[in-house]
Design a protein around this motif. Sequence first.
Motif, PDB file in Angstrom:
ATOM      1  N   UNK A   6       0.810  -1.204   0.000  1.00 28.17           N
ATOM      2  CA  UNK A   6       0.000   0.000   0.000  1.00 28.17           C
ATOM      3  C   UNK A   6       0.847   1.260   0.000  1.00 28.17           C
ATOM      4  N   UNK A   7       2.178   1.123  -0.032  1.00 33.53           N
ATOM      5  CA  UNK A   7       3.035   2.290   0.027  1.00 33.53           C
ATOM      6  C   UNK A   7       3.024   3.020  -1.312  1.00 33.53           C
ATOM      7  N   UNK A   8       2.725   4.286  -1.289  1.00 29.76           N
ATOM      8  CA  UNK A   8       2.947   5.133  -2.440  1.00 29.76           C
ATOM      9  C   UNK A   8       4.434   5.425  -2.523  1.00 29.76           C
ATOM     10  N   UNK A   9       4.975   5.477  -3.749  1.00 31.33           N
ATOM     11  CA  UNK A   9       6.421   5.667  -3.872  1.00 31.33           C
ATOM     12  C   UNK A   9       6.888   6.946  -3.202  1.00 31.33           C
ATOM     13  N   UNK A  10       6.026   7.950  -3.126  1.00 35.46           N
ATOM     14  CA  UNK A  10       6.416   9.198  -2.498  1.00 35.46           C
ATOM     15  C   UNK A  10       6.449   9.097  -0.985  1.00 35.46           C
ATOM     16  N   UNK A  11       5.940   7.956  -0.445  1.00 35.34           N
ATOM     17  CA  UNK A  11       5.907   7.783   1.005  1.00 35.34           C
ATOM     18  C   UNK A  11       6.910   6.748   1.490  1.00 35.34           C
ATOM     19  N   UNK A  12       7.866   6.381   0.641  1.00 33.24           N
ATOM     20  CA  UNK A  12       8.910   5.479   1.072  1.00 33.24           C
ATOM     21  C   UNK A  12       9.996   6.261   1.790  1.00 33.24           C
ATOM     22  N   UNK A  13      10.624   5.607   2.759  1.00 31.19           N
ATOM     23  CA  UNK A  13      11.595   6.301   3.594  1.00 31.19           C
ATOM     24  C   UNK A  13      12.917   5.544   3.630  1.00 31.19           C
ATOM     25  N   UNK A  14      13.353   5.071   2.461  1.00 28.53           N
ATOM     26  CA  UNK A  14      14.600   4.313   2.371  1.00 28.53           C
ATOM     27  C   UNK A  14      15.757   5.065   3.016  1.00 28.53           C
ATOM     28  N   UNK A  15      15.847   6.344   2.715  1.00 35.31           N
ATOM     29  CA  UNK A  15      16.995   7.142   3.146  1.00 35.31           C
ATOM     30  C   UNK A  15      16.966   7.468   4.635  1.00 35.31           C
ATOM     31  N   UNK A  16      15.834   7.172   5.306  1.00 37.60           N
ATOM     32  CA  UNK A  16      15.724   7.491   6.729  1.00 37.60           C
ATOM     33  C   UNK A  16      15.993   6.285   7.620  1.00 37.60           C
ATOM     34  N   UNK A  17      16.012   5.092   7.015  1.00 37.34           N
ATOM     35  CA  UNK A  17      16.135   3.876   7.819  1.00 37.34           C
ATOM     36  C   UNK A  17      17.486   3.819   8.525  1.00 37.34           C
ATOM     37  N   UNK A  18      17.445   3.663   9.842  1.00 35.80           N
ATOM     38  CA  UNK A  18      18.665   3.486  10.624  1.00 35.80           C
ATOM     39  C   UNK A  18      19.372   4.754  11.024  1.00 35.80           C
ATOM     40  N   UNK A  19      18.813   5.924  10.689  1.00 39.52           N
ATOM     41  CA  UNK A  19      19.467   7.187  11.065  1.00 39.52           C
ATOM     42  C   UNK A  19      19.033   7.557  12.488  1.00 39.52           C
ATOM     43  N   UNK A  20      19.965   7.485  13.399  1.00 41.93           N
ATOM     44  CA  UNK A  20      19.654   7.683  14.814  1.00 41.93           C
ATOM     45  C   UNK A  20      19.151   9.099  15.107  1.00 41.93           C
ATOM     46  N   UNK A  21      19.735  10.077  14.416  1.00 36.39           N
ATOM     47  CA  UNK A  21      19.379  11.477  14.700  1.00 36.39           C
ATOM     48  C   UNK A  21      17.932  11.797  14.349  1.00 36.39           C
ATOM     49  N   UNK A  22      17.320  11.002  13.480  1.00 35.07           N
ATOM     50  CA  UNK A  22      15.935  11.247  13.066  1.00 35.07           C
ATOM     51  C   UNK A  22      14.962  10.286  13.744  1.00 35.07           C
TER      52      UNK A  22
END
Length: 332
Positions: free
Chosen positions: A147-163
Motif C-alpha cells: 500500500x506504500x505510495x512511492x512518495x511515502x517510502x523512507x529508504x533514506x531514513x532507515x537506521x538514522x539515529x538522529x531522526x
Amino acid sequence: MTTTSLKIENSLHNKCKIWFKVDNFADILQTNWTKKKTIESQEFRILSDKWTISIKCLNDDIGLYLNLIQTYESCISVQYDMYIVDNDNQIYGKRSYNRTFEKIEGFGSKVFIKTKQLMDKKDRLLPDNKLTVVVDMTVHKNNNNIVFNSSLKFDHLFGIRELSDCRLVVGKNKSVFFVSKLILSARSDVFLKMFTTDCLEKTTNKVIIKDIDSIVFGKFLRYLYTGKCNDLNKWYPKLLIVADRYLVASLKTICLNQYYMKINGENAIKTLKLLQDFGADEDLMAKTHEFVAKNVASVLGKLITKDYDIRSQSVTQIGYKIENLIKNNDKK
C-alpha cells in the motif's frame, strides 16, 4: 550464421507462452567451443518487465535459462515450464520451476539436456536443423498488494539515529534499532496503538521485543521503511509470523504468496491449512483449491474415503471438501 526468432502466444495479462527458435543448431553443437556459447533471444515484455531466454552450450551440456533483464519491482514470483517441441509438435523434456526474482538475474537448468542426447534424437528434436524451445510462464507481482505510495517510502531514513525518537531492543542478543514512531505507526496498527495509548512504550520511547530474532525483525523494519523484502526466498516463513503479529497486511500477503508459489503434491494440504490459519484472501485460497483439485491423486492420499466420487465434483467443490476434512481432523 545463427538466426533466431521469437513468438509470443496466448498473452493474457500476466500469462504467456514464448516460442524461441534457433536455426542451424546442430551445426552450432558440432563447433568446438573453448568457451561457453550463449544464444539469447530477443527481449519480450510481460506487464512492465523485460525478459529474455538464453541457451548456453559448453562441452556436452546444453543449459536453458529464463532471464529477467529489467524491472521496477523489488521482487517478482514466476511459475514457468520450459521444454523442447519436437517435429510432431509434442513436448519433450519438460521442466517446471517456481522462482522469485529479486534482482536482474537468470534462472533455469545448467544441464537442460545433454548434447549427445539431443544429437541422437536430432531427426525428432532438430527438424530442419532447428531447435524450438518453449517457455510457458505466469508472473505474480508480489508487490501488487503493497500500500506504500512511492512518495511515502523512507529508504533514506532507515537506521538514522538522529531522526529517530524510539529504541527497539530486539532478540536474545538485545540488538537496538533506532526508529521513527511516526513511520512505524503509519505502517502498523499495533505500533499505532502502542504509541498513542497509555502504554509504557509511549512514555519511555523504548520497546523490548524478546521473542523475535533480531535479524528477522531488522528485515521487517526495512520493509516498513522501504516496501522491499531482501532475501525473501530465505526469510518469508519467519517474516509471515512477524507481519501477522504486527498486522502488516501487505507483507503478510507477499509471504503467503511465497508459500503458494512452492506448493506441490506433498505439501499441498499443509499449505492449504497454513493459508487458512493466516487468513489468506479469497483469490489466493481459490487458486490453492484449484491446485489441490487438479492434482487430487497426489494430494488426497487417505484423506478421502473410497465412496467419495471426485469425478462428479467441480474444482472448487473438491478444494472445499479437502478444506473441511482438514478442519474436522483438527477437531479430533
